[in-house]
Scaffold this active site. Structure first.
Site, PDB file in Angstrom:
ATOM      1  CB  VAL A   1      -0.952  -0.005   1.227  1.00  0.00           C
ATOM      2  CG1 VAL A   1      -1.735   1.290   1.319  1.00  0.00           C
ATOM      3  CG2 VAL A   1      -1.900  -1.195   1.141  1.00  0.00           C
TER       4      VAL A   1
ATOM      5  CG  PHE B   1     -11.543   1.239  -1.848  1.00  0.00           C
ATOM      6  CD1 PHE B   1     -12.311   0.390  -1.068  1.00  0.00           C
ATOM      7  CD2 PHE B   1     -11.518   2.590  -1.539  1.00  0.00           C
ATOM      8  CE1 PHE B   1     -13.055   0.883   0.013  1.00  0.00           C
ATOM      9  CE2 PHE B   1     -12.253   3.094  -0.474  1.00  0.00           C
ATOM     10  CZ  PHE B   1     -13.025   2.244   0.299  1.00  0.00           C
TER      11      PHE B   1
ATOM     12  CE  LYS C   1      -9.487  -2.294   2.741  1.00  0.00           C
ATOM     13  NZ  LYS C   1      -8.639  -2.251   1.594  1.00  0.00           N
TER      14      LYS C   1
ATOM     15  CG  ASN D   1     -11.758  -5.787   0.992  1.00  0.00           C
ATOM     16  OD1 ASN D   1     -11.841  -5.390  -0.171  1.00  0.00           O
ATOM     17  ND2 ASN D   1     -10.646  -5.673   1.686  1.00  0.00           N
TER      18      ASN D   1
ATOM     19  N   GLY E   1      -8.113 -15.723  -2.370  1.00  0.00           N
ATOM     20  CA  GLY E   1      -6.952 -15.767  -1.484  1.00  0.00           C
ATOM     21  C   GLY E   1      -6.430 -14.353  -1.307  1.00  0.00           C
TER      22      GLY E   1
ATOM     23  CB  CYS F   1      -7.332  -7.894   1.302  1.00  0.00           C
ATOM     24  SG  CYS F   1      -5.806  -6.999   1.035  1.00  0.00           S
TER      25      CYS F   1
ATOM     26  NE  ARG G   1       0.894 -10.480   1.758  1.00  0.00           N
ATOM     27  CZ  ARG G   1       0.701  -9.175   1.912  1.00  0.00           C
ATOM     28  NH1 ARG G   1       0.633  -8.652   3.126  1.00  0.00           N
ATOM     29  NH2 ARG G   1       0.567  -8.385   0.868  1.00  0.00           N
TER      30      ARG G   1
HETATM   31  C1  UGA Z   1      -8.826  -6.734  -2.539  1.00  0.00           C
HETATM   32  C2  UGA Z   1      -9.881  -5.745  -3.051  1.00  0.00           C
HETATM   33  O1  UGA Z   1     -10.307  -6.123  -4.358  1.00  0.00           O
HETATM   34  C3  UGA Z   1      -9.324  -4.326  -3.101  1.00  0.00           C
HETATM   35  O2  UGA Z   1     -10.343  -3.413  -3.483  1.00  0.00           O
HETATM   36  C4  UGA Z   1      -8.792  -3.947  -1.701  1.00  0.00           C
HETATM   37  O3  UGA Z   1      -8.192  -2.675  -1.708  1.00  0.00           O
HETATM   38  C5  UGA Z   1      -7.748  -4.967  -1.274  1.00  0.00           C
HETATM   39  O4  UGA Z   1      -8.340  -6.289  -1.276  1.00  0.00           O
HETATM   40  C6  UGA Z   1      -7.305  -4.598   0.126  1.00  0.00           C
HETATM   41  O5  UGA Z   1      -8.106  -4.713   1.054  1.00  0.00           O
HETATM   42  O6  UGA Z   1      -6.198  -4.077   0.276  1.00  0.00           O
HETATM   43  P1  UGA Z   1      -6.750  -7.989  -3.664  1.00  0.00           P
HETATM   44  O7  UGA Z   1      -6.779  -8.864  -2.462  1.00  0.00           O
HETATM   45  O8  UGA Z   1      -5.468  -7.397  -4.090  1.00  0.00           O
HETATM   46  O9  UGA Z   1      -7.767  -6.751  -3.494  1.00  0.00           O
HETATM   47  O10 UGA Z   1      -7.254  -8.845  -4.912  1.00  0.00           O
HETATM   48  P2  UGA Z   1      -8.673  -9.140  -5.566  1.00  0.00           P
HETATM   49  O11 UGA Z   1      -8.630  -8.714  -6.971  1.00  0.00           O
HETATM   50  O12 UGA Z   1      -9.779  -8.624  -4.733  1.00  0.00           O
HETATM   51  O13 UGA Z   1      -8.709 -10.745  -5.534  1.00  0.00           O
HETATM   52  C7  UGA Z   1      -8.815 -11.452  -4.302  1.00  0.00           C
HETATM   53  C8  UGA Z   1      -8.985 -12.930  -4.581  1.00  0.00           C
HETATM   54  O14 UGA Z   1     -10.281 -13.199  -5.126  1.00  0.00           O
HETATM   55  C9  UGA Z   1      -7.986 -13.526  -5.580  1.00  0.00           C
HETATM   56  O15 UGA Z   1      -7.532 -14.765  -5.098  1.00  0.00           O
HETATM   57  C10 UGA Z   1      -8.799 -13.720  -6.842  1.00  0.00           C
HETATM   58  O16 UGA Z   1      -8.321 -14.753  -7.666  1.00  0.00           O
HETATM   59  C11 UGA Z   1     -10.160 -14.064  -6.262  1.00  0.00           C
HETATM   60  N1  UGA Z   1     -11.287 -13.787  -7.177  1.00  0.00           N
HETATM   61  C12 UGA Z   1     -11.520 -12.532  -7.622  1.00  0.00           C
HETATM   62  C13 UGA Z   1     -12.131 -14.833  -7.534  1.00  0.00           C
HETATM   63  O17 UGA Z   1     -11.941 -15.990  -7.116  1.00  0.00           O
HETATM   64  N2  UGA Z   1     -13.190 -14.574  -8.359  1.00  0.00           N
HETATM   65  C14 UGA Z   1     -13.450 -13.316  -8.837  1.00  0.00           C
HETATM   66  O18 UGA Z   1     -14.443 -13.153  -9.575  1.00  0.00           O
HETATM   67  C15 UGA Z   1     -12.586 -12.285  -8.465  1.00  0.00           C
END
Ligand code: UGA
Length: 497
Positions: A11, A153, A208, A212, A261, A264, A331
């Site tokens: 971040v 975000f 926030k 999530n 995963g 967050c 992670r």
């Molecule tokens: C998430 C949020 O999307 C951000 O908005 C937030 O700022 C961030 O957490 C945080 O709290 O700092 P992030 O963990 O980087 O971001 O990644 P995501 O794109 O949200 O994906 C999270 C997980 O969900 C991944 O493992 C991804 O493969 C999975 N996912 C995502 C799915 O299984 N299906 C989907 O349709 C989308």
């Protein structure tokens, strides 16, 4: 504006680089000397698309500097962003790091400066933040300063884009009697041209968290729906496309597979459940979100077991290790759990990920896991292939050649990222999530259902039926519902609705 950013992780480093990109004079502070040395040398401690270019542009323009001693770096700052870590490494929160960062910087900050907390923290801590800061200022004999929050975000893998072009900006007000903090943050984000929402700091923390939790809920919803699609022989891709044109629903975060995963979503779902219980609240929805998410990993392993004809002595190729593409972050990566389970159940697991750092870390974290530096090395001789992370290079693999190099041409696509038609044409048995009826068929341990698809009269490959599938059809017929099997390998054009 003179800005200091405390904590140069996922971040903080993005925040520092993007603020410098917007023309501010930024000092990035971190206690990790090695990290600072790497940054000085132009090497990024994390993989984040676009970050290296921004950092090197900021450094060469003299707008971005790095420093270790926090006290000096904040003394001349007009605004100080705090983006230190808040995880305890055991799935919980810890506030020791932020408390110690605040005690080092708050007494040193100028009287006309603003404190902005950007770390994700429990709402309860955020509620106490103004008192904590005010006590530190008083003790140091300094005047009060505005205490603001600015939750992020940004997604890993597109964090630079998300910072520079956000959907909205949320500003939390902890203590800001004259509005100086809010107006400074508004000024910083003016160029984004998106709604800026100013609210209480606790409201901002819940915004926030709520975002999530909702994203996690959408993913678990998609996974539950995919199960229905498997049972009825429907294609989730088409179903989601059809749903997403309803503006009340939207199409994002409805991709089923092995589940979410990262540092967050899983952490915040778990912590919400735990903290709610401590408050005497029940959270059946979030508990279900978590249960479904963990179940998906088991489902993936079960499907791989069937595809490989049993795990004992089988060689399983895992494609991808990171929790999502375009990051080297492991992670809470489902891959690690999946690899451990496969190894425990007697398989030899050979994994490949494009990120060298992720390969090294995974090999250290999962005893017995073999990691290789090319996808083809993992694939040769495999009894089944499991796609874990949807890195674009996997869609471009020479699948016809892969089909000849493996021992059994069977692939379980944990992200619905590959083209079933192309794979079936290459000789593979393909199993996705909610994409073809066979996925739901056999119970774990049952006879493998990986007979390659046979072409029908029209030349289209059709799936091999299996026991459970047949019983689902029988049950449907009993209710007067008769549906044809959805042939795998036949793509329907769903675009342009
Ligand atoms: C998430 C949020 O999307 C951000 O908005 C937030 O700022 C961030 O957490 C945080 O709290 O700092 P992030 O963990 O980087 O971001 O990644 P995501 O794109 O949200 O994906 C999270 C997980 O969900 C991944 O493992 C991804 O493969 C999975 N996912 C995502 C799915 O299984 N299906 C989907 O349709 C989308």
């Amino acid at each position: 504006m003179r800005a200091t950013v405390i904590g140069l992780g996922y971040v903080g480093l993005v925040t520092a680089a993007c603020l410098a990109e917007w023309g501010h004079d930024v000092i990035g502070v971190d206690g990790d000397e090695h990290r600072l040395d790497e940054l000085e040398a132009g090497r990024m401690p994390i993989h984040e698309p676009g970050l290296e270019d921004l950092v090197s542009a900021g450094v060469s323009a003299g707008r971005l500097r790095f420093s270790a001693p926090a006290a000096q770096a904040v003394a001349a700052a007009q605004v100080v962003f705090v983006a230190v870590g808040t995880h305890d490494g055991n799935g919980g929160w810890q506030t020791a790091t932020i408390r110690s960062a605040l005690s080092a910087i708050v007494p040193e900050m100028a009287d006309d400066s603003t404190l902005v907390v950007r770390s994700t923290l429990p709402p309860d801590f955020i509620r106490q933040l103004p008192w904590l800061v005010s006590a530190m200022r008083q003790e140091a004999g300094r005047r009060p300063i505005p205490v603001m929050t600015n939750p992020e975000f940004t997604r890993e893998g597109s964090a630079v884009h998300d910072f520079l072009q956000p959907d909205r900006v949320v500003i939390g007000v902890g203590e800001d009697p004259h509005g100086r903090g809010a107006s400074m943050l508004r000024k910083i984000y003016r160029r984004t041209n998106v709604p800026v929402l100013v609210m209480g700091a606790t409201d901002a923390a819940l915004t926030k968290l709520g975002a999530n939790l909702f994203l996690a809920t959408k993913i678990s919803f998609a996974n539950e729906l995919a199960q229905l699609c498997d049972a009825y022989g429907a294609d989730i891709t088409h179903v989601v496309a059809g749903m997403s044109h309803d503006t009340r629903i939207g199409g994002g975060f409805l991709r089923p597979g092995i589940g979410f995963g990262g540092s967050c979503l899983p952490h915040q779902v778990t912590m919400t459940i735990r903290e709610s219980a401590a408050l005497g609240l029940t959270t059946p929805l979030f508990e279900a979100v978590e249960t479904i998410n963990h179940r998906q990993r088991e489902v993936f392993v079960d499907r791989l077991t069937i595809a490989a004809g049993g795990l004992e002595g089988a060689r399983i190729a895992l494609l991808g290790l990171t929790f999502k593409p375009d990051t080297d972050d492991l992670r809470e990566a489902p891959a690690l759990d999946i690899a451990r389970t496969l190894i425990d159940r007697g398989a030899t697991v050979v994994a490949y990920d494009p990120m060298p750092a992720a390969r090294t870390k995974a090999a250290a974290e999962v005893p017995g896991l073999i990691v290789v530096d090319r996808a083809m090395k993992a694939l040769v001789g495999a009894d089944a292939i499991g796609l874990v992370t949807e890195w674009p290079e996997f869609a471009r693999l020479p699948w016809a050649a892969v089909a000849k190099a493996v021992r059994r041409p069977a692939i379980v696509d944990g992200r619905n990222a590959l083209q079933p038609a192309m794979l079936v044409a290459a000789g593979f048995t393909y199993v996705g999530f909610g994409r073809d009826g066979r996925a739901a068929v056999a119970e774990p341990g049952a006879v493998p259902t990986t007979t390659p698809a046979q072409p029908d009269a029209a030349g289209s490959p059709v799936p091999t039926r299996s026991r459970r599938r047949t019983s689902i059809e029988a049950a449907l017929s009993a209710h007067g519902i008769d549906r044809p099997l959805t042939p795998i390998g036949v793509e329907t054009n769903v675009s342009g609705a």
